[in-house]
Design a protein around this motif. Structure first.
Motif, mmCIF file in Angstrom:
data_model
loop_
_atom_site.group_PDB
_atom_site.id
_atom_site.type_symbol
_atom_site.label_atom_id
_atom_site.label_comp_id
_atom_site.label_asym_id
_atom_site.label_seq_id
_atom_site.Cartn_x
_atom_site.Cartn_y
_atom_site.Cartn_z
ATOM 1 N N UNK A 426 -1.139 2.227 -0.079
ATOM 2 C CA UNK A 426 -0.252 0.778 -0.765
ATOM 3 C C UNK A 426 -0.620 0.584 -1.895
ATOM 4 N N UNK A 427 0.286 -0.210 -3.064
ATOM 5 C CA UNK A 427 -0.548 -0.589 -4.296
ATOM 6 C C UNK A 427 0.300 -1.975 -4.255
ATOM 7 N N UNK A 428 -0.639 -3.033 -4.808
ATOM 8 C CA UNK A 428 -0.131 -4.703 -4.329
ATOM 9 C C UNK A 428 -0.130 -4.409 -5.642
ATOM 10 N N UNK A 429 0.264 -6.080 -6.735
ATOM 11 C CA UNK A 429 0.261 -6.400 -7.895
ATOM 12 C C UNK A 429 -0.552 -6.049 -8.802
ATOM 13 N N UNK A 430 -0.545 -6.089 -9.807
ATOM 14 C CA UNK A 430 -1.448 -6.260 -10.875
ATOM 15 C C UNK A 430 -2.063 -7.259 -11.149
ATOM 16 N N UNK A 431 -2.649 -8.211 -11.527
ATOM 17 C CA UNK A 431 -2.777 -9.264 -11.856
ATOM 18 C C UNK A 431 -3.825 -10.363 -12.516
ATOM 19 N N UNK A 432 -4.630 -10.704 -13.216
ATOM 20 C CA UNK A 432 -5.509 -11.609 -13.848
ATOM 21 C C UNK A 432 -6.540 -11.647 -13.055
ATOM 22 N N UNK A 433 -7.841 -11.095 -12.835
ATOM 23 C CA UNK A 433 -8.968 -11.402 -12.366
ATOM 24 C C UNK A 433 -10.300 -11.313 -12.902
ATOM 25 N N UNK A 434 -11.279 -12.361 -12.094
ATOM 26 C CA UNK A 434 -12.549 -12.120 -12.941
ATOM 27 C C UNK A 434 -13.179 -11.005 -12.822
ATOM 28 N N UNK A 449 -5.743 -1.669 -3.568
ATOM 29 C CA UNK A 449 -5.339 -0.216 -2.973
ATOM 30 C C UNK A 449 -5.211 0.423 -1.874
ATOM 31 N N UNK A 450 -4.222 0.292 -0.041
ATOM 32 C CA UNK A 450 -4.670 0.029 0.079
ATOM 33 C C UNK A 450 -4.100 1.680 1.715
ATOM 34 N N UNK A 451 -5.033 2.223 2.369
ATOM 35 C CA UNK A 451 -4.796 3.235 2.879
ATOM 36 C C UNK A 451 -4.961 2.749 4.116
ATOM 37 N N UNK A 452 -3.748 3.879 4.865
ATOM 38 C CA UNK A 452 -3.122 3.450 5.748
ATOM 39 C C UNK A 452 -3.424 4.480 6.598
ATOM 40 N N UNK A 453 -3.944 5.374 7.655
ATOM 41 C CA UNK A 453 -4.475 6.484 7.924
ATOM 42 C C UNK A 453 -4.285 6.873 9.439
ATOM 43 N N UNK A 454 -3.950 8.007 10.400
ATOM 44 C CA UNK A 454 -3.752 8.043 11.130
ATOM 45 C C UNK A 454 -5.123 9.039 12.065
ATOM 46 N N UNK A 455 -6.347 8.245 12.485
ATOM 47 C CA UNK A 455 -7.209 8.359 13.017
ATOM 48 C C UNK A 455 -8.067 9.713 13.929
ATOM 49 N N UNK A 456 -6.801 10.439 13.709
ATOM 50 C CA UNK A 456 -6.263 11.839 14.566
ATOM 51 C C UNK A 456 -6.921 12.417 14.150
ATOM 52 N N UNK A 457 -6.467 12.639 13.023
ATOM 53 C CA UNK A 457 -6.701 13.865 12.204
ATOM 54 C C UNK A 457 -8.000 13.851 11.242
ATOM 55 N N UNK A 458 -8.605 12.559 11.092
ATOM 56 C CA UNK A 458 -9.089 12.679 9.889
ATOM 57 C C UNK A 458 -10.446 10.986 10.273
ATOM 58 N N UNK A 459 -11.763 11.158 10.085
ATOM 59 C CA UNK A 459 -12.468 10.129 10.020
ATOM 60 C C UNK A 459 -12.611 9.286 9.074
#
Length: 484
Positions: A426-434, A449-459
């Motif tokens: 997942x990709x969130x909005x791009x905003x100004x941050x310090x 960036x957020x990655x959801x993954x199946x823990x059965x296929x990898x660690x």
């Protein structure tokens, strides 16, 4: 040509779909049809499609009515050989007052055909061999043996039974079942609708106008917002909910894409032990690079999503475990066998919001495309998905999903993996941050960036390695793209 009646069973129009809703018939009993001619419009859990006939001949039986849900593998249409005797069932006599035949009835009949051709108003998918001829009525003609074909000829519209309602001062009629269904689904009383057609005939545009007027009249009332669609929102009947004590505002059948999403998300949550990792990323360099490309070529610069898609496909080549499928099956001994299936290639899905719900079209063989080619394909698939023209293959062949929910103004999401895939980025909005750059505080363009993954296929190490690769590519796009 076969001399026997042939029955066409509703095929599986996607990956393992078990049912489809019949939206509209494109032919009628007595029509002569050819091979691959579209005969019906149906809505599956993945898309809207036109179903072609594998047989040529005379339509003998239509197994179902508009709005009915049909099971895959059950009869859809029966086709008799050309020359067979086919009887057309007459419409049942209406309870309302009959109107004598008049020239206006012929006009109304032609309007009926036009309304039926217009269909439900949704843009449907071409399915099967293209070539758009309309079904044609066959009139009795002599065969070589001297016998006449008994197929019913074009109906005598002077005898057509019309469902009619009375409006003071004029006659109003509805002869299109699609118009009646639209009125019924939206709670529009035909008694209150003035027909704009010949002799007060109520047309689809009249119902649409009535729906719009009803919406404007009820807009000030503060009730939960409910989207009305062709799936049919049943209006309030004044029934009180037993648990809350509140009046039920409406009841919306869950079907089509919404039903598929519900089933898919439920299965994902119940079967996949998912984990989530995320990271904040400085996207300033990527935005600057794209701005420079846009100066050089205002109309040809790829979008940001295309660049991220390119980084994702490169990352999946380095971490192929996230481009797999986890399968559980019964082995020959009756036990349970589990496998991780890897693919020789990447079909990159991306979430697209449409009027019919969230769909995930996929760019096939995305690993072979550069950023410009990915941008072109993403734009094309987004357009066909929103128009309802995406094919079942385009909607059900992904191996990994990229979800740009930042377009909705949110930073992050606890995403549900698009079953049967094993990961989603997942990709969130791009905003100004310090942001600290070379030991100094600066304002930068930051996304999450957020990655959801199946823990059965990898660690977690594999998931973190992939996420870090994509993040580094976004922060240093020139270096990464030069290596691709």
């Amino acid at each position: 040509m076969s001399t026997e009646m042939q029955v066409f069973l509703l095929p599986d129009l996607g990956e393992g779909l078990t049912e489809a809703e019949l939206v509209n018939w494109l032919v009628a009993v007595g029509d002569e049809i050819r091979v691959d001619q579209p005969i019906a419009e149906v809505e599956t859990a993945k898309s809207m499609v036109e179903v072609p006939s594998p047989y040529a001949g005379i339509v003998a039986v239509l197994h179902g009515e508009a709005g009915q849900t049909l099971d895959v593998g059950k009869p859809l249409i029966s086709v008799a050989p050309v020359g067979a005797s086919v009887a057309v069932k007459p419409e049942p006599e209406p309870a309302e007052e009959k109107v004598p035949a008049a020239p206006a009835v012929a006009v109304a009949a032609e309007t009926y055909r036009t309304e039926e051709k217009a269909g439900s108003g949704n843009v449907l998918i071409g399915y099967g061999t293209s070539g758009g001829g309309e079904a044609r009525r066959t009139r009795p003609r002599k065969m070589s043996g001297g016998s006449a074909v008994a197929v019913t000829s074009e109906p005598d519209f002077a005898q057509l039974s019309l469902s009619r309602t009375r409006i003071p001062g004029k006659l109003s009629a509805v002869i299109s079942p699609l118009v009646r269904k639209m009125a019924r689904d939206h709670g529009v009383s035909l008694d209150a609708v003035p027909g704009s057609g010949e002799s007060g005939l109520i047309l689809r545009r009249d119902i649409e106008a009535a729906i719009g007027g009803a919406t404007r009249e009820t807009a000030p009332v503060e009730v939960p917002a409910v989207t009305q669609s062709s799936s049919g929102v049943q209006p309030s009947t004044g029934v009180q909910d037993a648990r809350t004590g509140l009046t039920v505002a409406s009841r919306t059948p869950v079907r089509g894409i919404r039903k598929a999403v519900a089933a898919n998300m439920t299965r994902s949550r119940s079967e996949i032990p998912e984990a989530t990792v995320w990271v904040d990323v400085d996207a300033t360099a990527l935005l600057e690079m794209r701005a420079e490309l846009k100066k050089r070529d205002p109309h040809g610069a790829p979008g940001l999503l295309a660049f991220i898609a390119r980084f994702v496909t490169a990352g999946l080549k380095k971490f192929p475990e996230l481009n797999t499928r986890f399968v559980t099956a019964e082995d020959t001994a009756g036990g349970v066998m589990q496998e991780i299936i890897a693919f020789d290639g990447i079909n990159l899905g991306f979430a697209a919001q449409t009027d019919r719900g969230l769909v995930v079209p996929s760019v096939r063989n995305a690993h072979l495309l550069n950023a410009r080619e990915l941008d072109t394909e993403i734009r094309r698939l987004t357009a066909v998905a929103r128009d309802g023209k995406a094919t079942p293959t385009e909607l059900a062949s992904g191996t990994f999903t990229l979800n740009n929910y930042g377009v909705f103004g949110v930073d992050g999401s606890a995403a549900i993996i698009n079953y049967p895939e094993v990961a989603m980025l997942g990709v969130g909005r791009i905003i100004d941050k310090p942001w600290v750059v070379d030991g100094q505080l600066a304002v930068r363009k930051v996304t999450e960036l957020t990655l959801a993954f199946d823990h059965r296929v990898c660690d977690g190490e594999t998931a973190a390695g992939f996420l870090r690769y994509v993040a580094d590519a976004i922060e240093n796009p020139g270096t990464v793209l030069a290596d691709l």
